[in-house]
Design an enzyme around this catalytic site. Structure first.
Site, PDB file in Angstrom:
ATOM      1  N   LYS A   1      20.897  -4.056 -16.182  1.00  0.00           N
ATOM      2  CA  LYS A   1      19.833  -3.099 -15.832  1.00  0.00           C
ATOM      3  C   LYS A   1      18.966  -2.760 -17.041  1.00  0.00           C
ATOM      4  O   LYS A   1      17.751  -2.620 -16.937  1.00  0.00           O
ATOM      5  CB  LYS A   1      20.502  -1.817 -15.313  1.00  0.00           C
ATOM      6  CG  LYS A   1      19.966  -1.375 -13.967  1.00  0.00           C
ATOM      7  CD  LYS A   1      20.826  -0.307 -13.344  1.00  0.00           C
ATOM      8  CE  LYS A   1      21.803  -0.933 -12.360  1.00  0.00           C
ATOM      9  NZ  LYS A   1      22.593   0.060 -11.639  1.00  0.00           N
TER      10      LYS A   1
ATOM     11  N   PHE B   1      20.158   5.699 -16.169  1.00  0.00           N
ATOM     12  CA  PHE B   1      21.587   5.867 -15.875  1.00  0.00           C
ATOM     13  C   PHE B   1      22.007   4.711 -14.984  1.00  0.00           C
ATOM     14  O   PHE B   1      21.214   4.241 -14.149  1.00  0.00           O
ATOM     15  CB  PHE B   1      21.839   7.190 -15.141  1.00  0.00           C
ATOM     16  CG  PHE B   1      22.040   8.352 -16.072  1.00  0.00           C
ATOM     17  CD1 PHE B   1      23.304   8.871 -16.302  1.00  0.00           C
ATOM     18  CD2 PHE B   1      20.962   8.921 -16.733  1.00  0.00           C
ATOM     19  CE1 PHE B   1      23.494   9.936 -17.165  1.00  0.00           C
ATOM     20  CE2 PHE B   1      21.137   9.981 -17.596  1.00  0.00           C
ATOM     21  CZ  PHE B   1      22.414  10.502 -17.809  1.00  0.00           C
TER      22      PHE B   1
ATOM     23  N   PRO C   1       9.968   2.551  -4.406  1.00  0.00           N
ATOM     24  CA  PRO C   1       9.590   2.033  -5.733  1.00  0.00           C
ATOM     25  C   PRO C   1      10.665   2.386  -6.747  1.00  0.00           C
ATOM     26  O   PRO C   1      11.339   3.415  -6.608  1.00  0.00           O
ATOM     27  CB  PRO C   1       8.284   2.777  -6.045  1.00  0.00           C
ATOM     28  CG  PRO C   1       8.298   3.986  -5.179  1.00  0.00           C
ATOM     29  CD  PRO C   1       9.094   3.634  -3.953  1.00  0.00           C
TER      30      PRO C   1
ATOM     31  N   ASN D   1      21.788  11.458  -0.709  1.00  0.00           N
ATOM     32  CA  ASN D   1      23.078  11.131  -1.333  1.00  0.00           C
ATOM     33  C   ASN D   1      23.696  12.394  -1.924  1.00  0.00           C
ATOM     34  O   ASN D   1      23.118  13.475  -1.845  1.00  0.00           O
ATOM     35  CB  ASN D   1      22.896  10.036  -2.391  1.00  0.00           C
ATOM     36  CG  ASN D   1      21.918  10.459  -3.464  1.00  0.00           C
ATOM     37  OD1 ASN D   1      22.128  11.437  -4.162  1.00  0.00           O
ATOM     38  ND2 ASN D   1      20.808   9.727  -3.572  1.00  0.00           N
TER      39      ASN D   1
ATOM     40  N   LYS E   1      11.100  15.032  16.703  1.00  0.00           N
ATOM     41  CA  LYS E   1      12.537  14.813  16.604  1.00  0.00           C
ATOM     42  C   LYS E   1      12.953  13.666  17.529  1.00  0.00           C
ATOM     43  O   LYS E   1      12.568  13.647  18.710  1.00  0.00           O
ATOM     44  CB  LYS E   1      13.268  16.099  17.004  1.00  0.00           C
ATOM     45  CG  LYS E   1      14.758  16.017  16.799  1.00  0.00           C
ATOM     46  CD  LYS E   1      15.431  17.316  17.173  1.00  0.00           C
ATOM     47  CE  LYS E   1      16.932  17.100  17.170  1.00  0.00           C
ATOM     48  NZ  LYS E   1      17.647  18.149  17.862  1.00  0.00           N
TER      49      LYS E   1
ATOM     50  N   ASP F   1      17.413   4.371  -2.479  1.00  0.00           N
ATOM     51  CA  ASP F   1      16.842   3.031  -2.653  1.00  0.00           C
ATOM     52  C   ASP F   1      15.902   2.652  -1.515  1.00  0.00           C
ATOM     53  O   ASP F   1      14.968   1.886  -1.706  1.00  0.00           O
ATOM     54  CB  ASP F   1      17.986   2.001  -2.749  1.00  0.00           C
ATOM     55  CG  ASP F   1      18.754   2.167  -4.059  1.00  0.00           C
ATOM     56  OD1 ASP F   1      18.090   2.421  -5.088  1.00  0.00           O
ATOM     57  OD2 ASP F   1      20.000   2.078  -4.050  1.00  0.00           O
TER      58      ASP F   1
HETATM   59  O1  C5P Z   1      18.922   0.265  -9.973  1.00  0.00           O
HETATM   60  P1  C5P Z   1      19.702   1.518 -10.018  1.00  0.00           P
HETATM   61  O2  C5P Z   1      19.388   2.467  -8.918  1.00  0.00           O
HETATM   62  O3  C5P Z   1      21.159   1.355 -10.183  1.00  0.00           O
HETATM   63  O4  C5P Z   1      19.203   2.197 -11.390  1.00  0.00           O
HETATM   64  C1  C5P Z   1      19.612   3.429 -11.797  1.00  0.00           C
HETATM   65  C2  C5P Z   1      18.612   4.028 -12.749  1.00  0.00           C
HETATM   66  O5  C5P Z   1      17.297   3.806 -12.280  1.00  0.00           O
HETATM   67  C3  C5P Z   1      18.746   5.526 -12.838  1.00  0.00           C
HETATM   68  O6  C5P Z   1      18.313   5.891 -14.129  1.00  0.00           O
HETATM   69  C4  C5P Z   1      17.797   6.010 -11.769  1.00  0.00           C
HETATM   70  O7  C5P Z   1      17.338   7.336 -12.020  1.00  0.00           O
HETATM   71  C5  C5P Z   1      16.683   5.014 -11.850  1.00  0.00           C
HETATM   72  N1  C5P Z   1      16.018   4.721 -10.566  1.00  0.00           N
HETATM   73  C6  C5P Z   1      14.718   5.065 -10.387  1.00  0.00           C
HETATM   74  N2  C5P Z   1      14.084   4.755  -9.210  1.00  0.00           N
HETATM   75  C7  C5P Z   1      14.739   4.129  -8.236  1.00  0.00           C
HETATM   76  C8  C5P Z   1      16.085   3.791  -8.395  1.00  0.00           C
HETATM   77  C9  C5P Z   1      16.703   4.092  -9.575  1.00  0.00           C
HETATM   78  O8  C5P Z   1      14.123   5.651 -11.283  1.00  0.00           O
HETATM   79  N3  C5P Z   1      14.120   3.853  -7.108  1.00  0.00           N
END
Ligand code: C5P
Length: 431
Positions: free
Chosen positions: A367, A353, A335, A240, A319, A309
């Site tokens: 959240k 965040f 995770p 990203n 490749k 995610d």
């Molecule tokens: O669920 P979401 O991705 O919106 O949550 C955002 C927060 O969770 C951020 O603080 C991000 O760094 C953390 N996060 C994490 N591991 C993930 C996804 C998000 O620590 N797999």
């Protein structure tokens, strides 16, 4: 006559007070002020030089970084090797040593230091310092540094009481050089009187007192930052646009507030802020492993990383060839690092965040509860001038019983405000 000078450094070097030799007057000071601080320990020739070994240990116990400069005569009393082994850094001896200058030159060393502590400081060294000499490495460093300087006199009582020495100390005092001690008592030569070096712990306390209080003194801070990359094959990945700027700015603000700071960074092109320990990772699973391991030894965990995610179920070994018109890549959920850290029984204060494009506060509050966080920082990433990959950000800080909006500002300024807010909430939670 100055019998002994004990400084009260509560407000820096401005409050020097004179005291009788036997009197001990220290402010109650937390050694945690020394966390991350860089102390240049100058050791000069005197029997108390052996105590330099303990001073190094005590400074390190307080999480300070120590580098040692010895005068030639100091090496007659204790070996550079001993102090090198204890400090974990090469000991500097000579101004004209090309090897040492190549590793860290005298000007670099002078700039490196937050404080120069000379312990023990002989009568000869005090005289040279008072008169602005630059005839060896240590005096040259003292002339070149803008750091605070303090000396811990150690000499025979008659030498200490000598008018010349007293005048030299007065001169130093007028220049805001700290004079730590000396103490009084039986001396190595058998005399009794003022001139003994203060004990290592007393010197370390006085050194800590030079620094103002930081909001996160002695606190261990762990931060995740940047994106993660999830391999599709050896040359392609899912990722990203996260720049890591917010997390790096938080790490800098954390260190500036006195925290011992570790940054787990995804692949970003950002320089590591000074005094921050950086651990580079690539994938979400690597960030997860590092975070769980290190969170066991931290007080505050801030997850600012934009973790992917999903990841491909398995990265192709070779490749992938573009033989077909379409290509399916099966993804599996990564995770949730933050939720897993927060789910531990013995867990740090957890800050997340929430980057959202709509219903920002609502989703962030959800959240906060779902991931069992202590605080969440919500930001609207639908606007292009803030948040992801931008220089500025505007956020709302939300905790279980309150919230506060912070208007658009630079990520560096925002980081300072956030660290302040986090420190206050952390202190409330632990009071
Ligand atoms: O669920 P979401 O991705 O919106 O949550 C955002 C927060 O969770 C951020 O603080 C991000 O760094 C953390 N996060 C994490 N591991 C993930 C996804 C998000 O620590 N797999």
């Amino acid at each position: 006559m100055i019998f002994s000078i004990i400084h009260d450094f509560e407000n820096g070097f401005s409050n020097g007070i004179l005291a009788a030799a036997s009197q001990k007057k220290y402010s109650i000071v937390s050694l945690s002020r020394l966390t991350n601080k860089r102390i240049l320990l100058g050791v000069t020739g005197g029997i108390a030089a052996y105590k330099a070994a303990e001073i190094i240990r005590r400074l390190q116990d307080a999480q300070a970084e120590v580098r040692v400069v010895m005068t030639r005569s100091a090496t007659e009393f204790i070996t550079p090797l001993t102090l090198q082994a204890l400090s974990g850094n090469p000991v500097h001896l000579d101004l004209l040593d090309t090897d040492a200058e190549a590793a860290m030159g005298h000007i670099e060393l002078a700039k490196w230091a937050d404080v120069v502590l000379i312990a023990p400081a002989s009568a000869n060294f005090i005289a040279r310092l008072a008169n602005g000499h630059a005839n060896d490495l240590l005096t040259t460093l003292c002339l070149a540094t803008i750091a605070s300087i303090a000396v811990a006199p150690a000499m025979n009582q008659a030498m200490w009481l000598n008018k010349q020495t007293q005048e030299n100390c007065k001169k130093l005092q007028e220049r805001k050089t700290g004079i730590f001690g000396p103490g009084s008592g039986t001396q190595a030569c058998g005399d009794v009187g003022p001139g003994r070096m203060l004990e290592p712990l007393e010197l370390v306390k006085l050194t800590a007192n030079i620094f103002p209080n930081g909001l996160l003194d002695g606190i261990r801070l762990l931060i995740t930052a940047g994106p993660t990359r999830e391999a599709i094959d050896p040359v392609r990945y899912i990722s990203n646009h996260s720049s890591g700027k917010m997390g790096f700015a938080l790490a800098k603000a954390g260190v500036d507030a006195g925290a011992k700071t570790t940054l787990i960074a995804g692949p970003v092109e950002l320089p590591t802020p000074a005094r921050v320990e950086r651990i580079d990772i690539v994938s979400a699973e690597q960030m997860h492993d590092a975070s769980l391991e290190l969170s066991a030894h931290c007080d505050i965990f801030i997850a600012s990383a934009a973790v992917a995610d999903y990841r491909p179920v398995a990265a192709a070994q070779q490749k992938i060839k573009k033989n077909s018109e379409s290509q399916l890549i099966e993804l599996v959920r990564n995770p949730d690092i933050l939720a897993d850290v927060a789910a531990q029984t013995s867990r740090p204060f957890c800050v997340g965040f929430a980057a959202e494009t709509q219903d920002v506060i609502h989703y962030a509050q959800d959240k906060l509860q779902r991931k069992k966080l202590d605080m969440i920082i919500a930001n609207d990433v639908s606007a292009t001038d803030i948040g992801f990959n931008a220089e500025d950000n505007a956020v709302t800080v939300i905790w279980p019983d309150g919230q506060e909006a912070i208007e658009k500002t630079s990520k560096h300024q925002l980081a300072k405000l956030l660290i302040k807010k986090i420190a206050l909430c952390y202190q409330n939670a632990n009071s």
